[in-house]
Design an enzyme around this catalytic site. Structure first.
Site, PDB file in Angstrom:
ATOM      1  N   SER A 202      44.354  40.937  38.861  1.00  0.00           N
ATOM      2  CA  SER A 202      45.666  41.474  38.486  1.00  0.00           C
ATOM      3  C   SER A 202      45.551  42.571  37.432  1.00  0.00           C
ATOM      4  O   SER A 202      46.355  43.506  37.405  1.00  0.00           O
ATOM      5  CB  SER A 202      46.566  40.342  37.979  1.00  0.00           C
ATOM      6  OG  SER A 202      45.962  39.667  36.877  1.00  0.00           O
ATOM      7  N   LYS A 261      37.855  35.612  37.610  1.00  0.00           N
ATOM      8  CA  LYS A 261      39.003  34.899  38.174  1.00  0.00           C
ATOM      9  C   LYS A 261      38.554  33.898  39.242  1.00  0.00           C
ATOM     10  O   LYS A 261      37.727  34.222  40.098  1.00  0.00           O
ATOM     11  CB  LYS A 261      39.982  35.888  38.838  1.00  0.00           C
ATOM     12  CG  LYS A 261      40.474  36.997  37.926  1.00  0.00           C
ATOM     13  CD  LYS A 261      41.567  36.501  37.018  1.00  0.00           C
ATOM     14  CE  LYS A 261      42.140  37.648  36.204  1.00  0.00           C
ATOM     15  NZ  LYS A 261      43.232  37.217  35.331  1.00  0.00           N
ATOM     16  N   GLU A 267      39.228  34.112  47.434  1.00  0.00           N
ATOM     17  CA  GLU A 267      39.459  35.121  48.466  1.00  0.00           C
ATOM     18  C   GLU A 267      38.131  35.666  48.987  1.00  0.00           C
ATOM     19  O   GLU A 267      37.950  35.847  50.196  1.00  0.00           O
ATOM     20  CB  GLU A 267      40.313  36.259  47.900  1.00  0.00           C
ATOM     21  CG  GLU A 267      41.736  35.846  47.569  1.00  0.00           C
ATOM     22  CD  GLU A 267      42.527  36.947  46.890  1.00  0.00           C
ATOM     23  OE1 GLU A 267      43.733  36.760  46.671  1.00  0.00           O
ATOM     24  OE2 GLU A 267      41.941  38.002  46.560  1.00  0.00           O
ATOM     25  N   LYS A 304      24.887  44.889  49.204  1.00  0.00           N
ATOM     26  CA  LYS A 304      25.748  45.523  50.204  1.00  0.00           C
ATOM     27  C   LYS A 304      26.063  46.961  49.792  1.00  0.00           C
ATOM     28  O   LYS A 304      26.223  47.258  48.609  1.00  0.00           O
ATOM     29  CB  LYS A 304      27.058  44.739  50.366  1.00  0.00           C
ATOM     30  CG  LYS A 304      26.890  43.416  51.097  1.00  0.00           C
ATOM     31  CD  LYS A 304      28.235  42.772  51.341  1.00  0.00           C
ATOM     32  CE  LYS A 304      28.079  41.521  52.191  1.00  0.00           C
ATOM     33  NZ  LYS A 304      27.631  41.848  53.564  1.00  0.00           N
TER      34      LYS A 304
END
Length: 330
Positions: A202, A261, A267, A304
């Site tokens: 956020s 977080k 997620e 990645k």
């Protein structure tokens, strides 16, 4: 590297075998470490074992909580169970979780949103209590069911989530869509899916996440972004799980805030689970962070290919993401 991979494979084996007897359990890391040493006939030092377990945690293969002077506590994760099952016989081979999903969908069709008591599932589903526990754990970890838990009990009731209904349809070839999730003939599949899901902390919303979402939307990209999709009264977990399961790509804005977080980690775990298939899903963006920092939080992500994003290059980053989406469509 070979030795590290061997340790990882053996940790997964030990955790899986322990997990089979107690799916919702948490296990002493020292006991897991000792068993790994015995099986490999190798006196692996504490520091190495600790680092391997921490790496496995960051790669969502196990959940590891360190402790001073010991290897802390270890518990299983769905990704680790799946990875173990890729080269070993496991409970996933039987796909018994489809029986549970079918049962829960039947109940949900008659009484939408209703929880089913654990006693009813054990009585009505033709699986042993042990098999039910394993499959309930797995479905919960994959976000396909929602558990009602009570103090002193692993779970007392459950109900199917939209993601569980979709997985059942994909795996069984059955169309059991509820009224709320049915796609009409006039709608195309692409109309009901998102091109990208933007995962972010956020604290980074105003600087980069929102401007990126707006730039992508202006290019005709279907974006799942919390400010665009969530409304007052929405079930937050259900809405996010639905977005994760219906998106082609996960744009992950990695920053110090992101790694601090729990919600963003969840997620990321959901997107990582989807990338175990053949399609590329994760599109990492680094915001005010370098490779060493990413490496310290998540070694797999550090390897990645990623783009750096800042307040000045958002249009260029949006254009590159747009190009990736168009290339896949073509």
């Amino acid at each position: 590297m070979a030795r590290r991979n061997e340790i990882i494979e053996t940790v997964l084996e030990v955790v899986y075998e322990t997990w089979e007897d107690n799916p919702f359990g948490t296990f002493e890391g020292d006991s897991v470490g000792d068993e790994v040493r015995n099986r490999l006939d190798d006196d692996i030092d504490h520091k190495t074992m600790h680092h391997v377990m921490q790496d496995m945690d960051s790669e969502f293969l196990i959940e590891h909580t360190g402790a001073m002077g010991s290897l802390g506590m270890v518990s299983a994760r769905a990704n680790g169970i799946e990875k173990y099952g890729e080269s070993n016989q496991s409970f996933l081979d039987n796909q018994n979780y489809l029986e549970i999903l079918e049962y829960l969908i039947d109940v949900d069709d008659e009484n939408p949103g209703e929880y089913v008591n654990s006693e009813d599932i054990r009585e009505d589903v033709d699986l042993s209590d042990e098999e039910i526990e394993r499959n309930i754990w797995y479905l919960d970890k994959k976000g396909q069911i929602e558990l009602m838990q009570a103090i002193g009990s692993t779970w007392v009731a459950t109900r199917v989530e939209p993601a569980g209904r979709r997985i059942y349809e994909e795996m069984s070839g059955s169309n059991r869509s509820s009224t709320e999730t049915t796609i009409t003939e006039e709608e195309s599949l692409t109309d009901s899916e998102y091109d990208v899901f933007i995962s972010h902390a956020s604290e980074d919303k105003g600087q980069v996440a929102r401007p990126l979402a707006e730039e992508l939307s202006q290019r005709g990209v279907e974006v799942w972004f919390d400010e665009f999709e969530l409304e007052i009264g929405d079930n937050l977990r259900e809405s996010i799980d639905e977005g994760l399961s219906e998106t082609r790509y996960g744009v992950v804005i990695l920053s110090e805030n992101f790694f601090g977080k729990n919600w963003t980690k969840r997620e990321l775990e959901g997107l990582t689970a989807r990338e175990m298939g053949p399609e590329k899903v994760l599109l990492p963006l680094w915001y005010e962070i370098d490779k060493e920092t990413v490496q310290s939080h998540n070694p797999a992500l550090a390897n990645k290919v990623a783009e750096k994003i800042n307040e000045d290059n958002i249009p260029e980053v949006a254009e590159e993401i747009f190009g990736i989406i168009k290339d896949r469509e073509d």
